[in-house]
Design an enzyme around this catalytic site. Structure first.
Site, short mmCIF file in Angstrom:
data_model
loop_
_atom_site.label_atom_id
_atom_site.label_comp_id
_atom_site.label_asym_id
_atom_site.label_seq_id
_atom_site.Cartn_x
_atom_site.Cartn_y
_atom_site.Cartn_z
N SER A 149 3.25 1.24 -9.83
CA SER A 149 2.89 2.04 -8.66
C SER A 149 4.14 2.68 -8.09
O SER A 149 5.26 2.18 -8.29
CB SER A 149 2.24 1.15 -7.61
OG SER A 149 2.13 1.81 -6.36
N TYR A 162 1.51 -5.70 -1.96
CA TYR A 162 1.26 -4.84 -3.11
C TYR A 162 2.58 -4.33 -3.68
O TYR A 162 2.79 -4.34 -4.89
CB TYR A 162 0.37 -3.67 -2.67
CG TYR A 162 -0.09 -2.77 -3.78
CD1 TYR A 162 -1.15 -3.15 -4.59
CD2 TYR A 162 0.51 -1.54 -4.00
CE1 TYR A 162 -1.60 -2.31 -5.61
CE2 TYR A 162 0.09 -0.70 -5.01
CZ TYR A 162 -0.98 -1.09 -5.81
OH TYR A 162 -1.41 -0.26 -6.81
#
Length: 268
Positions: A149, A162
């Site tokens: 990501s 995250y």
């Protein structure tokens, strides 16, 4: 396009938005697809939907954090197709307790939720790589693709759990690529893609208002994305298809941004 015909491709999180888009594309290109997801109803619905394209798709309800589940599924795949060529680790996600809302700060973090997010994203990649990677090693050729990501390499506010777990995915990808190449040869490859900002069910309310306009956070992202838009799930497919094909035979240990220029832009 890059040839993936007859490759047996396991996709964790394959009933989700990004995973199912990848599954659809690879099925259209002649792959033999296995989708895994915790939700049995979603798996069944997605398999039935994709069977309209080709019947070379199967699906299983499976928890990527449960090694017994993964081993059981592996046996069923091998019983049907006798090999596993590719693993795509698309399972992952976030939860509210592992984020920091604007009115809170780091000391309001719920450590149990932080651990759950870390387990889902990191352990949920490591365990399938252990289980299905064994079969790739046995046949002496194949590849693993992880999902990183933009949050892995840049400090993006709020998503602390995250971000930390996706940063770990970057390192694990490079580590495993090195381990496999050194110990098992040059035909075993491990890479990752790093999506930029895509609107899905988990982040829709953070990025868009009910009328479809962008929130303040959504506008900030667009302002820092040179292409001036969010990505579409289908825009991940070409990179994934290339990485698992023989056209990428000398590519291992890389994390490819697919982000509309977000990671390249200084903001100036």
């Amino acid at each position: 396009m890059f040839n993936v015909s007859n490759k047996v491709i396991v996709i964790t999180g394959g009933a989700g938005v990004l995973g199912s888009s990848i599954a659809k594309n690879l099925l259209e290109q002649g792959g033999k697809i296995v989708i895994l997801s915790r939700n049995s109803e979603r798996v069944e619905n997605k398999v039935n939907e994709l069977k309209k394209i080709s019947d070379t798709i199967i699906g299983f309800s499976c928890d990527v954090l449960n090694q017994q589940d993964l081993e059981k599924v592996k046996k069923q795949i091998l019983d049907k197709w006798h090999k596993i060529d590719v693993l795509i680790n698309a399972a992952g996600g976030n939860m509210s307790g592992a984020t920091i809302s604007p009115e809170n700060n780091f000391f309001d973090l719920k450590i149990e939720d932080f651990r759950k997010v870390s387990q889902l994203n990191l352990d949920g990649t490591v365990l399938p790589s252990m289980v299905f990677g064994q079969e790739i090693i046995k046949q002496g050729k194949g590849s693993i693709v992880n999902i990183s990501s933009m949050a892995a390499t840049q400090a993006i506010t709020r998503v602390v759990g995250y971000s930390a777990s996706k940063a770990a995915i970057d390192n694990f990808t490079k580590w495993l690529a090195t381990e496999f190449a050194l110990k098992f040869g040059d035909k075993i490859r491990v890479n990752a893609i790093a999506p930029g900002f895509f609107i899905g069910e988990q982040n829709r309310s953070l990025l868009t208002n009910k009328d479809g306009s962008f929130t303040a956070r959504g506008n900030t992202i667009i302002a820092n994305t040179p292409m001036k838009r969010f990505g579409e799930a289908e825009e991940l497919n070409g990179a994934v298809q290339w990485l698992i094909s023989d056209s990428a035979s000398f590519v291992t240990g890389v994390v490819i941004p697919i982000d509309g220029g977000f990671s390249a832009f200084s903001g100036v």
